[in-house]
Design a protein around this motif. Structure first.
Motif, PDB file in Angstrom:
ATOM      1  N   LEU A   1       0.819  -1.214   0.000  1.00  0.00           N
ATOM      2  CA  LEU A   1       0.000   0.000   0.000  1.00  0.00           C
ATOM      3  C   LEU A   1       0.855   1.268   0.000  1.00  0.00           C
ATOM      4  N   VAL A   2       0.641   2.100  -1.014  1.00  0.00           N
ATOM      5  CA  VAL A   2       1.243   3.434  -1.088  1.00  0.00           C
ATOM      6  C   VAL A   2       0.078   4.404  -0.970  1.00  0.00           C
ATOM      7  N   CYS A   3       0.024   5.167   0.111  1.00  0.00           N
ATOM      8  CA  CYS A   3      -1.151   6.009   0.309  1.00  0.00           C
ATOM      9  C   CYS A   3      -0.777   7.343   0.891  1.00  0.00           C
ATOM     10  N   ARG A   4      -1.769   8.201   0.907  1.00  0.00           N
ATOM     11  CA  ARG A   4      -1.657   9.459   1.614  1.00  0.00           C
ATOM     12  C   ARG A   4      -2.138   9.192   3.041  1.00  0.00           C
ATOM     13  N   ASP A   5      -1.379   9.660   4.007  1.00  0.00           N
ATOM     14  CA  ASP A   5      -1.745   9.531   5.414  1.00  0.00           C
ATOM     15  C   ASP A   5      -2.129  10.905   5.926  1.00  0.00           C
ATOM     16  N   ILE A   6      -3.288  11.022   6.540  1.00  0.00           N
ATOM     17  CA  ILE A   6      -3.620  12.243   7.284  1.00  0.00           C
ATOM     18  C   ILE A   6      -3.779  11.813   8.732  1.00  0.00           C
ATOM     19  N   VAL A   7      -2.994  12.380   9.615  1.00  0.00           N
ATOM     20  CA  VAL A   7      -3.078  12.032  11.041  1.00  0.00           C
ATOM     21  C   VAL A   7      -3.533  13.270  11.794  1.00  0.00           C
TER      22      VAL A   7
ATOM     23  N   GLY B   1      13.015   0.704  -2.577  1.00  0.00           N
ATOM     24  CA  GLY B   1      12.108   0.977  -3.683  1.00  0.00           C
ATOM     25  C   GLY B   1      10.701   0.541  -3.324  1.00  0.00           C
ATOM     26  N   LEU B   2       9.747   1.029  -4.102  1.00  0.00           N
ATOM     27  CA  LEU B   2       8.338   0.744  -3.861  1.00  0.00           C
ATOM     28  C   LEU B   2       7.686   0.172  -5.105  1.00  0.00           C
ATOM     29  N   VAL B   3       6.801  -0.813  -4.908  1.00  0.00           N
ATOM     30  CA  VAL B   3       5.876  -1.234  -5.956  1.00  0.00           C
ATOM     31  C   VAL B   3       4.480  -1.098  -5.361  1.00  0.00           C
ATOM     32  N   GLY B   4       3.638  -0.323  -6.003  1.00  0.00           N
ATOM     33  CA  GLY B   4       2.292  -0.093  -5.484  1.00  0.00           C
ATOM     34  C   GLY B   4       1.463   0.626  -6.519  1.00  0.00           C
ATOM     35  N   VAL B   5       0.266   1.057  -6.114  1.00  0.00           N
ATOM     36  CA  VAL B   5      -0.647   1.712  -7.045  1.00  0.00           C
ATOM     37  C   VAL B   5      -1.142   3.025  -6.440  1.00  0.00           C
ATOM     38  N   VAL B   6      -1.029   4.092  -7.215  1.00  0.00           N
ATOM     39  CA  VAL B   6      -1.656   5.350  -6.822  1.00  0.00           C
ATOM     40  C   VAL B   6      -2.601   5.759  -7.949  1.00  0.00           C
ATOM     41  N   GLY B   7      -3.250   6.894  -7.789  1.00  0.00           N
ATOM     42  CA  GLY B   7      -4.201   7.341  -8.803  1.00  0.00           C
ATOM     43  C   GLY B   7      -3.573   8.344  -9.754  1.00  0.00           C
ATOM     44  N   GLN B   8      -4.423   9.088 -10.415  1.00  0.00           N
ATOM     45  CA  GLN B   8      -3.928  10.172 -11.272  1.00  0.00           C
ATOM     46  C   GLN B   8      -4.451  11.499 -10.733  1.00  0.00           C
ATOM     47  N   ASP B   9      -4.525  11.593  -9.393  1.00  0.00           N
ATOM     48  CA  ASP B   9      -5.027  12.789  -8.730  1.00  0.00           C
ATOM     49  C   ASP B   9      -3.865  13.574  -8.116  1.00  0.00           C
ATOM     50  N   THR B  10      -4.168  14.717  -7.516  1.00  0.00           N
ATOM     51  CA  THR B  10      -3.093  15.524  -6.938  1.00  0.00           C
ATOM     52  C   THR B  10      -2.469  14.808  -5.743  1.00  0.00           C
ATOM     53  N   ALA B  11      -3.242  13.946  -5.068  1.00  0.00           N
ATOM     54  CA  ALA B  11      -2.691  13.198  -3.941  1.00  0.00           C
ATOM     55  C   ALA B  11      -1.543  12.294  -4.393  1.00  0.00           C
TER      56      ALA B  11
ATOM     57  N   THR C   1      -5.961   7.913  -5.401  1.00  0.00           N
ATOM     58  CA  THR C   1      -4.910   7.474  -4.496  1.00  0.00           C
ATOM     59  C   THR C   1      -5.517   7.117  -3.134  1.00  0.00           C
ATOM     60  N   PRO C   2      -5.144   5.957  -2.581  1.00  0.00           N
ATOM     61  CA  PRO C   2      -5.687   5.580  -1.277  1.00  0.00           C
ATOM     62  C   PRO C   2      -5.382   6.630  -0.200  1.00  0.00           C
ATOM     63  N   LEU C   3      -6.263   6.707   0.766  1.00  0.00           N
ATOM     64  CA  LEU C   3      -6.113   7.650   1.879  1.00  0.00           C
ATOM     65  C   LEU C   3      -6.368   6.908   3.185  1.00  0.00           C
ATOM     66  N   VAL C   4      -5.475   7.078   4.138  1.00  0.00           N
ATOM     67  CA  VAL C   4      -5.719   6.564   5.488  1.00  0.00           C
ATOM     68  C   VAL C   4      -5.745   7.760   6.435  1.00  0.00           C
ATOM     69  N   VAL C   5      -6.864   7.929   7.122  1.00  0.00           N
ATOM     70  CA  VAL C   5      -6.976   9.007   8.107  1.00  0.00           C
ATOM     71  C   VAL C   5      -6.815   8.400   9.493  1.00  0.00           C
ATOM     72  N   GLY C   6      -5.789   8.837  10.209  1.00  0.00           N
ATOM     73  CA  GLY C   6      -5.558   8.375  11.576  1.00  0.00           C
ATOM     74  C   GLY C   6      -6.065   9.414  12.553  1.00  0.00           C
ATOM     75  N   VAL C   7      -6.832   8.965  13.541  1.00  0.00           N
ATOM     76  CA  VAL C   7      -7.346   9.866  14.575  1.00  0.00           C
ATOM     77  C   VAL C   7      -6.801   9.382  15.911  1.00  0.00           C
ATOM     78  N   VAL C   8      -6.053  10.242  16.583  1.00  0.00           N
ATOM     79  CA  VAL C   8      -5.397   9.852  17.834  1.00  0.00           C
ATOM     80  C   VAL C   8      -5.928  10.723  18.968  1.00  0.00           C
ATOM     81  N   GLU C   9      -6.464  10.068  19.996  1.00  0.00           N
ATOM     82  CA  GLU C   9      -6.978  10.804  21.147  1.00  0.00           C
ATOM     83  C   GLU C   9      -5.860  11.049  22.156  1.00  0.00           C
TER      84      GLU C   9
ATOM     85  N   GLU D   1      -9.515   3.644   6.669  1.00  0.00           N
ATOM     86  CA  GLU D   1      -8.737   3.267   5.496  1.00  0.00           C
ATOM     87  C   GLU D   1      -9.596   3.262   4.226  1.00  0.00           C
ATOM     88  N   HIS D   2      -9.301   4.196   3.345  1.00  0.00           N
ATOM     89  CA  HIS D   2     -10.006   4.215   2.063  1.00  0.00           C
ATOM     90  C   HIS D   2      -9.059   3.745   0.964  1.00  0.00           C
TER      91      HIS D   2
END
Lengths: 306, 306
Positions: A9-15, A54-64, A90-98, A107-108
């Motif tokens: 998984l190659v993704c954008r992480d928002i924490v 190195g990385l092998v994965g899939v992203v989109g064709q978006d700005t992410a 591009t996949p997105l994982v949003v992490g929410v930490v209390e 995980e999208h």
């Protein structure tokens, strides 16, 4: 030719941090981090520990996609094996930490952003030339099987990380697995149920070594991690301070393990490196590691000597 | 010259659905939407209802700023009043919606992305030429006061949306407020406590009209909304189907109210337009409206006639 290729998984992480997640309605966010994430954090960690990656994965064709690929390049990671899927997101994982360190990962991963065996084969120029290949089981089993096959055929150290959807899916390539890494809740896929207690995890690790992989590293809850190898096994306690955010601990663990094993260290020493790398990651917010080889070596030696 | 200028939060909205948020750990996301959000949705709604619209707000100098400004331009919104703060980060609101419609909004608004009175004054060319100005109280009180002052001086219909941090902060500009909009939990800032029961909300609305604004629109929980004006007040029930995501209902309500009032409609008719616009928004995921004037007019007439 790179030392470590991570296929996953190659993704954008928002924490984001919040004091406490409400039952419903609004809550202000304290800190926000937005960066490259996913299994890519293993490549980041390996790079920080002095390996080429190195990385092998899939992203989109978006700005992410631009955002994560730019970050990977700045991290010195080879990204020629990353597919930019036409029309994909591009996949997105949003992490929410209390504040009490409770963490949730939303995980999208759109279906089109999952690896196919053909994507893996397209990455063969770098997968087939790596000293170590990590196959991330958050991807479809058939792509993982293809990764193990390619890595094993090239004589690489093949790390299988996670649990398959179908326990039988990897039967054909099982002999190619050098290192198996599974978290606490992923272990059931291999041994039928989640072992209760640290001794049961040690037994499971020994049993898995008997089935093939030379090194087996399993999560063992509060006790830390268990690493087993031909002729031995031991529990590696959680090192360092109280975790701020456990996200990324497993990825850093794999990076530390790989650095030591590729250096020719024995599995016990590698276990300490792995534990030290994980400890230095979970005291920070988000899954992205911030390692340096000297600090990890120092912490690993200190812990091994005690 | 535009019909409606919204002075408030311009942010990136990420909305994600999950079956149920876990106590901790990972959860897969079903649908993800990423678009322009915040008070900007009032401008989007106004535009969809046939009004021209502009924005005054603050974004950063990051790629997210390009994303939201591009979207606003595609929506036909005048963005010359939006400040791109040097070195700033564009605000982000992450909405998480569970299958039972429980919604949570994680709001990251960096301090540098809040409006200052100087930012509002910089937007004077469009604020001072608008027929209606919406002042969003999610922004600092002093910037809101400046907005009301500018709008009132220009003879615009000034809508105050939300609750101030300091109840006294708006005393000097209170006479300039034409329309007050407050949700259920914002009302306490004006009347000291949250009124219990619909009758108490009606009383509060009448009391607020007596204090100055010509129209007062208040949330009234499950009962819907209350609108009061000089000489009258009534409860407007929630219209339409069961909400999927209540986010954006209040913004659409304001857009509907404005469209009707600027058309010269009486406050009661405007209340039905507002209720219809809200109803057509909350049956969709995310806060972004998807309105058309004919559908809103039809629903408002149907509801008013029953």
């Amino acid at each position: 030719m790179v030392d470590v290729v991570v296929v996953g998984l190659v993704c954008r992480d928002i924490v984001m941090t919040v004091d406490e997640l409400p039952a419903s309605g609004s809550v202000p966010v304290g800190t926000r981090i937005e960066t490259l994430g996913g299994a890519a954090n293993q490549a980041v960690g390996a790079r920080q520990l002095g390996l080429s990656a190195g990385l092998v994965g899939v992203v989109g064709q978006d700005t992410a996609a631009d955002l994560v690929l730019d970050q990977a390049r700045r991290d010195g990671i080879e990204v020629s094996g990353v597919v930019r899927r036409e029309g994909g997101t591009t996949p997105l994982v949003v992490g929410v930490v209390e504040a009490d360190a409770t963490h949730r990962l939303l995980e999208h991963v759109p279906a089109e952003a999952l690896l196919t065996p053909a994507d893996v084969r397209a990455g063969a120029p770098i997968v087939g030339a790596a000293r170590a290949v990590v196959a991330d089981l958050q991807q479809p089993d058939d792509a993982v099987a293809e990764t193990v096959r390619l890595g094993a055929a090239a004589g690489a150290l093949v790390v299988l990380d996670g649990a398959p959807d179908d326990p039988d899916a990897l039967a054909d390539v099982w002999d190619g697995v050098s290192v198996l890494r599974a978290d606490d809740d992923e272990l059931a896929a291999y041994v039928g149920s989640v072992p209760e207690g640290t001794d049961a995890v040690v037994d499971a690790a020994r049993e898995l070594v008997a089935r093939g992989p030379g090194v087996v590293a399993l999560g063992a809850g509060q006790a830390g991690n268990v690493v087993a190898w031909r002729g031995g096994a031991r529990v590696f306690p959680r090192l360092g301070e109280e975790p701020v955010d456990v996200t990324g601990g497993g990825d850093a663990f794999v990076a530390g393990l790989l650095r030591a094993l590729l250096d020719g260290a024995d599995p016990e020493t590698a276990g300490w490196w792995a534990s030290a790398a994980a400890a230095l990651t979970v005291t920070r917010l988000g899954g992205r590691p911030d390692l340096d080889a000297e600090a990890v070596a120092r912490e690993a030696e200190r812990a091994a000597g005690r």
